[in-house]
Design an enzyme around this catalytic site. Structure first.
Site, PDB file in Angstrom:
ATOM      1  N   ASP A  65      -2.161   1.532 -21.549  1.00  0.00           N
ATOM      2  CA  ASP A  65      -2.454   0.773 -20.326  1.00  0.00           C
ATOM      3  C   ASP A  65      -1.910  -0.641 -20.513  1.00  0.00           C
ATOM      4  O   ASP A  65      -2.318  -1.352 -21.428  1.00  0.00           O
ATOM      5  CB  ASP A  65      -3.983   0.752 -20.154  1.00  0.00           C
ATOM      6  CG  ASP A  65      -4.426  -0.027 -18.937  1.00  0.00           C
ATOM      7  OD1 ASP A  65      -3.605  -0.728 -18.308  1.00  0.00           O
ATOM      8  OD2 ASP A  65      -5.624   0.062 -18.617  1.00  0.00           O
ATOM      9  N   ILE A  66      -1.019  -1.041 -19.635  1.00  0.00           N
ATOM     10  CA  ILE A  66      -0.361  -2.347 -19.794  1.00  0.00           C
ATOM     11  C   ILE A  66      -1.353  -3.505 -19.658  1.00  0.00           C
ATOM     12  O   ILE A  66      -1.111  -4.591 -20.179  1.00  0.00           O
ATOM     13  CB  ILE A  66       0.832  -2.475 -18.803  1.00  0.00           C
ATOM     14  CG1 ILE A  66       1.852  -3.492 -19.299  1.00  0.00           C
ATOM     15  CG2 ILE A  66       0.347  -2.794 -17.394  1.00  0.00           C
ATOM     16  CD1 ILE A  66       3.185  -3.447 -18.567  1.00  0.00           C
ATOM     17  N   ASN A  73       4.651  -4.346  -4.536  1.00  0.00           N
ATOM     18  CA  ASN A  73       5.367  -4.038  -3.287  1.00  0.00           C
ATOM     19  C   ASN A  73       5.788  -5.351  -2.643  1.00  0.00           C
ATOM     20  O   ASN A  73       5.301  -6.423  -3.025  1.00  0.00           O
ATOM     21  CB  ASN A  73       4.524  -3.172  -2.357  1.00  0.00           C
ATOM     22  CG  ASN A  73       3.190  -3.819  -2.045  1.00  0.00           C
ATOM     23  OD1 ASN A  73       3.138  -4.885  -1.440  1.00  0.00           O
ATOM     24  ND2 ASN A  73       2.110  -3.208  -2.505  1.00  0.00           N
ATOM     25  N   VAL A 115      -0.100   0.860 -11.214  1.00  0.00           N
ATOM     26  CA  VAL A 115      -0.213  -0.245 -12.171  1.00  0.00           C
ATOM     27  C   VAL A 115      -0.563  -1.556 -11.447  1.00  0.00           C
ATOM     28  O   VAL A 115      -1.265  -2.415 -12.004  1.00  0.00           O
ATOM     29  CB  VAL A 115       1.082  -0.343 -13.027  1.00  0.00           C
ATOM     30  CG1 VAL A 115       2.270  -0.801 -12.246  1.00  0.00           C
ATOM     31  CG2 VAL A 115       0.859  -1.221 -14.242  1.00  0.00           C
ATOM     32  N   ASP A 116      -0.118  -1.690 -10.227  1.00  0.00           N
ATOM     33  CA  ASP A 116      -0.434  -2.877  -9.415  1.00  0.00           C
ATOM     34  C   ASP A 116      -1.960  -3.011  -9.245  1.00  0.00           C
ATOM     35  O   ASP A 116      -2.541  -4.080  -9.501  1.00  0.00           O
ATOM     36  CB  ASP A 116       0.254  -2.703  -8.046  1.00  0.00           C
ATOM     37  CG  ASP A 116       0.319  -3.987  -7.230  1.00  0.00           C
ATOM     38  OD1 ASP A 116      -0.093  -5.037  -7.742  1.00  0.00           O
ATOM     39  OD2 ASP A 116       0.790  -3.920  -6.073  1.00  0.00           O
ATOM     40  N   THR A 119       8.553   4.619 -10.908  1.00  0.00           N
ATOM     41  CA  THR A 119       8.464   6.050 -11.258  1.00  0.00           C
ATOM     42  C   THR A 119       7.141   6.701 -10.873  1.00  0.00           C
ATOM     43  O   THR A 119       6.920   7.873 -11.166  1.00  0.00           O
ATOM     44  CB  THR A 119       8.686   6.282 -12.770  1.00  0.00           C
ATOM     45  OG1 THR A 119       7.619   5.662 -13.498  1.00  0.00           O
ATOM     46  CG2 THR A 119      10.020   5.729 -13.223  1.00  0.00           C
ATOM     47  N   TYR A 135       6.501   5.198  -5.927  1.00  0.00           N
ATOM     48  CA  TYR A 135       7.818   5.032  -5.303  1.00  0.00           C
ATOM     49  C   TYR A 135       8.780   6.194  -5.604  1.00  0.00           C
ATOM     50  O   TYR A 135       9.887   6.239  -5.064  1.00  0.00           O
ATOM     51  CB  TYR A 135       8.440   3.685  -5.680  1.00  0.00           C
ATOM     52  CG  TYR A 135       7.908   2.520  -4.854  1.00  0.00           C
ATOM     53  CD1 TYR A 135       6.957   2.715  -3.845  1.00  0.00           C
ATOM     54  CD2 TYR A 135       8.358   1.216  -5.055  1.00  0.00           C
ATOM     55  CE1 TYR A 135       6.466   1.653  -3.089  1.00  0.00           C
ATOM     56  CE2 TYR A 135       7.881   0.155  -4.293  1.00  0.00           C
ATOM     57  CZ  TYR A 135       6.934   0.386  -3.320  1.00  0.00           C
ATOM     58  OH  TYR A 135       6.460  -0.670  -2.568  1.00  0.00           O
TER      59      TYR A 135
HETATM   60  N1  AR6 Z   1      -0.338   0.671 -17.343  1.00  0.00           N
HETATM   61  C1  AR6 Z   1       0.955   1.037 -17.482  1.00  0.00           C
HETATM   62  N2  AR6 Z   1       1.585   1.849 -16.621  1.00  0.00           N
HETATM   63  C2  AR6 Z   1       0.866   2.308 -15.574  1.00  0.00           C
HETATM   64  C3  AR6 Z   1      -0.484   1.979 -15.352  1.00  0.00           C
HETATM   65  C4  AR6 Z   1      -1.084   1.112 -16.299  1.00  0.00           C
HETATM   66  N3  AR6 Z   1      -2.355   0.727 -16.184  1.00  0.00           N
HETATM   67  N4  AR6 Z   1      -0.901   2.617 -14.217  1.00  0.00           N
HETATM   68  C5  AR6 Z   1       0.156   3.318 -13.758  1.00  0.00           C
HETATM   69  N5  AR6 Z   1       1.220   3.146 -14.577  1.00  0.00           N
HETATM   70  P1  AR6 Z   1       3.312   2.867  -9.835  1.00  0.00           P
HETATM   71  P2  AR6 Z   1       5.775   2.244  -8.360  1.00  0.00           P
HETATM   72  C6  AR6 Z   1       2.578   3.707 -14.493  1.00  0.00           C
HETATM   73  O1  AR6 Z   1       2.924   3.930  -8.873  1.00  0.00           O
HETATM   74  O2  AR6 Z   1       6.217   3.650  -8.496  1.00  0.00           O
HETATM   75  C7  AR6 Z   1       1.665   0.370  -5.801  1.00  0.00           C
HETATM   76  O3  AR6 Z   1       0.770   0.751  -4.808  1.00  0.00           O
HETATM   77  C8  AR6 Z   1       2.758   4.975 -13.703  1.00  0.00           C
HETATM   78  O4  AR6 Z   1       2.377   6.098 -14.482  1.00  0.00           O
HETATM   79  O5  AR6 Z   1       2.243   1.962 -10.348  1.00  0.00           O
HETATM   80  O6  AR6 Z   1       6.749   1.158  -8.683  1.00  0.00           O
HETATM   81  C9  AR6 Z   1       2.429  -0.898  -5.445  1.00  0.00           C
HETATM   82  O7  AR6 Z   1       1.637  -1.789  -4.703  1.00  0.00           O
HETATM   83  C10 AR6 Z   1       4.253   4.931 -13.448  1.00  0.00           C
HETATM   84  O8  AR6 Z   1       4.961   5.465 -14.567  1.00  0.00           O
HETATM   85  O9  AR6 Z   1       4.471   1.891  -9.240  1.00  0.00           O
HETATM   86  C11 AR6 Z   1       3.572  -0.361  -4.646  1.00  0.00           C
HETATM   87  O10 AR6 Z   1       3.198  -0.138  -3.313  1.00  0.00           O
HETATM   88  C12 AR6 Z   1       4.565   3.437 -13.367  1.00  0.00           C
HETATM   89  O11 AR6 Z   1       3.403   2.769 -13.855  1.00  0.00           O
HETATM   90  C13 AR6 Z   1       3.885   0.951  -5.309  1.00  0.00           C
HETATM   91  O12 AR6 Z   1       2.663   1.376  -5.920  1.00  0.00           O
HETATM   92  C14 AR6 Z   1       4.862   2.957 -11.963  1.00  0.00           C
HETATM   93  O13 AR6 Z   1       4.020   3.604 -11.051  1.00  0.00           O
HETATM   94  C15 AR6 Z   1       4.922   0.798  -6.378  1.00  0.00           C
HETATM   95  O14 AR6 Z   1       5.250   2.073  -6.878  1.00  0.00           O
END
Ligand code: AR6
Length: 184
Positions: A17-18, A31, A40-41, A129, A132
């Site tokens: 977890d980052i 976003n 992650v956001d 990944t 999005y």
């Molecule tokens: N630590 C590290 N990586 C994580 C964590 C964490 N705690 N949680 C998820 N990931 P995503 P996107 C990974 O969906 O695709 C949001 O609603 C996850 O497994 O977080 O860029 C924003 O507001 C994946 O590999 O981001 C935008 O609307 C990676 O983080 C939208 O999602 C990215 O997944 C952005 O989508």
């Protein structure tokens, strides 16, 4: 887990977890509206507390959000880092709409911004990944190529000694490890 060194910078792949990472900067996969979300956001805003959102709102007022491929920086609230860089990845639409270039720009603009504030370490999630929908393998290629190209360009002002890819999913971590093994 796996480490490669380019110049004075160590690139590593970790799992987890980052929001638990310790160092100078973590990168958020945000976003364009900068108003939070899931993935992650959501995790970063939950762990960091309301201060980060307040600063995102200020940035929105000043520049009306953040376009895909660009990055903005805030403080880190309760997180154990100095700053959060919020970058906006591309939404995957099949690959023919410049997604790879936009994704590479996310990594480049984050590295530039990190250097502008004198950071020595930075952690990236696997931008785009998740929600999005960017396929994991090509996203890994773009991320590692963007970061290694940045370092191989020997930017004069590079102060980053540590770049960590913090993978939440083991299949992403495996892809990154394999890519870096090829690099060795
Ligand atoms: N630590 C590290 N990586 C994580 C964590 C964490 N705690 N949680 C998820 N990931 P995503 P996107 C990974 O969906 O695709 C949001 O609603 C996850 O497994 O977080 O860029 C924003 O507001 C994946 O590999 O981001 C935008 O609307 C990676 O983080 C939208 O999602 C990215 O997944 C952005 O989508």
């Amino acid at each position: 887990m796996k480490t490669v060194t380019i110049g004075n910078t160590m690139i590593s792949v970790l799992t987890g977890d980052i929001t638990a990472w310790k160092g100078d900067i973590i990168v958020n996969a945000a976003n364009s509206g900068l108003l939070g979300g899931n993935g992650v956001d959501g995790a970063i805003h939950r762990a960091g507390g309301p201060e980060i959102m307040e600063q995102c709102k200020e940035i929105r007022k000043l520049q009306g959000g953040c376009p895909p491929g660009y990055a903005v920086i805030t403080g880190a609230g309760n997180l154990d880092v100095k700053h959060v860089i919020h970058t906006v990845g591309p939404i995957w639409e099949g690959g023919g709409r410049g997604e790879a270039q936009t994704l590479a720009n996310c990594y480049r603009s984050s590295l530039q911004l990190a250097n502008e504030v004198g950071a020595h370490s930075i952690a990236f999630p696997n931008i785009s990944t998740g929600i999005y929908g960017y396929p994991k393998s090509p996203a890994c290629d773009v991320a590692l190529k963007a970061v290694t190209d940045f370092l191989l360009g020997e930017p004069e002002d590079n102060r980053l000694e540590k770049i960590d890819f913090v993978c939440f999913e083991i299949d992403n971590a495996n892809l990154y490890v394999r890519w870096l093994e090829r690099y060795d």
